[in-house]
Design a protein around this motif. Structure first.
Motif, PDB file in Angstrom:
ATOM      1  N   LYS A 150     -45.551   8.041  93.966  1.00  0.00           N
ATOM      2  CA  LYS A 150     -45.595   6.901  92.997  1.00  0.00           C
ATOM      3  C   LYS A 150     -45.524   5.833  93.479  1.00  0.00           C
ATOM      4  O   LYS A 150     -46.156   4.724  93.100  1.00  0.00           O
ATOM      5  N   PHE A 167     -41.415   3.554  87.349  1.00  0.00           N
ATOM      6  CA  PHE A 167     -41.605   5.021  87.532  1.00  0.00           C
ATOM      7  C   PHE A 167     -42.040   6.077  86.636  1.00  0.00           C
ATOM      8  O   PHE A 167     -42.682   7.205  86.704  1.00  0.00           O
ATOM      9  N   ALA A 170     -45.866   6.858  85.375  1.00  0.00           N
ATOM     10  CA  ALA A 170     -47.098   7.651  86.178  1.00  0.00           C
ATOM     11  C   ALA A 170     -46.429   9.191  85.966  1.00  0.00           C
ATOM     12  O   ALA A 170     -45.240   9.458  86.585  1.00  0.00           O
ATOM     13  N   VAL A 172     -47.129  12.669  87.677  1.00  0.00           N
ATOM     14  CA  VAL A 172     -48.029  13.000  88.866  1.00  0.00           C
ATOM     15  C   VAL A 172     -47.644  14.419  89.122  1.00  0.00           C
ATOM     16  O   VAL A 172     -46.735  15.272  88.693  1.00  0.00           O
ATOM     17  N   ALA A 188     -52.041  11.187  89.423  1.00  0.00           N
ATOM     18  CA  ALA A 188     -51.244  10.370  88.683  1.00  0.00           C
ATOM     19  C   ALA A 188     -51.812   9.977  87.634  1.00  0.00           C
ATOM     20  O   ALA A 188     -52.698   9.182  87.580  1.00  0.00           O
TER      21      ALA A 188
END
Length: 221
Positions: A150, A167, A170, A172, A188
């Motif tokens: 990230k 944070f 995204a 992932v 992501a």
């Protein structure tokens, strides 16, 4: 180490040295940025800028100061894009010509589990279903790798958008060829949009020598 994650046209420089290497080579305007900093911060700052100068040289560029823009964003020479990272025992800088690539982001972290109070703050419920932090698990520690991924995404995103990315914005997912592989790729999916920006960022990751390292490249459309 970082060069293993990036295309050949990206100039990479890194070091595992922990001293104040490169301090004598700081430009006055760089030195002014850390004149009140503690020794550890000064060492990180000077070492990573020594890496930046090596990356400039690899691209055939003259050395130049790397100052800070909004939110600490590195200000690279005109016509280039780059990224820097530092943690205890590792510093790296990467640089490429803007004609070759649109954006770059790199990050390095110690290959160890995140503090328990940090993990919920940097992960989504969907990610927590896929990853369970475990201090005794073998490398890589996926929670720390998620944090690093990230960070790389945000470093590639922000210079192009000037928009903060949280944070929680995204999602992932990591990929590797087999369960024993210590490197692979990740995607992501961004949960917010910005004009001209992709909704999915592609990245690479590596676990080696006690570190997890990630990189994101944004090609021209």
């Amino acid at each position: 180490m970082i060069e293993r994650l990036l295309p050949a046209y990206v100039a990479c420089a890194d070091t595992h040295e922990t001293g104040a290497e490169g301090a004598a080579g700081l430009y006055p305007e760089e030195a002014a940025l850390i004149e009140r900093s503690v020794d550890r911060r000064r060492h990180e700052f000077t070492a990573v800028r020594a890496c930046a100068r090596r990356a400039m040289s690899a691209l055939g560029l003259p050395p130049a100061p790397v100052l800070r823009g909004h939110r600490g964003m590195p200000l690279w020479p005109e016509g280039t894009v780059g990224s820097m990272t530092h943690c205890d025992g590792y510093r790296a800088a990467v640089l490429a010509r803007a004609s070759d690539i649109r954006g770059l982001g790199i990050d390095a972290e110690p290959d160890e589990t995140l503090p328990p109070d940090v993990w919920p703050a940097v992960s989504l419920p969907s990610e927590r279903r896929r990853i369970t932090p475990d201090a005794d698990a073998p490398s890589p520690h996926w929670d720390r790798l998620l944090f690093s991924a990230k960070e790389s995404v945000f470093k590639a995103w922000f210079p192009l958008t000037r928009i903060e990315l949280d944070f929680a914005e995204a999602d992932v997912r990591f990929h590797r060829d087999d369960d024993a592989a210590m490197e692979g790729t990740f995607t992501a999916e961004l949960l917010r949009t910005a004009p001209g920006m992709p909704r999915v960022f592609e990245g690479t990751w590596l676990a080696d020598k006690g570190f997890v390292v990630t990189a994101v490249t944004l090609p021209h459309v």
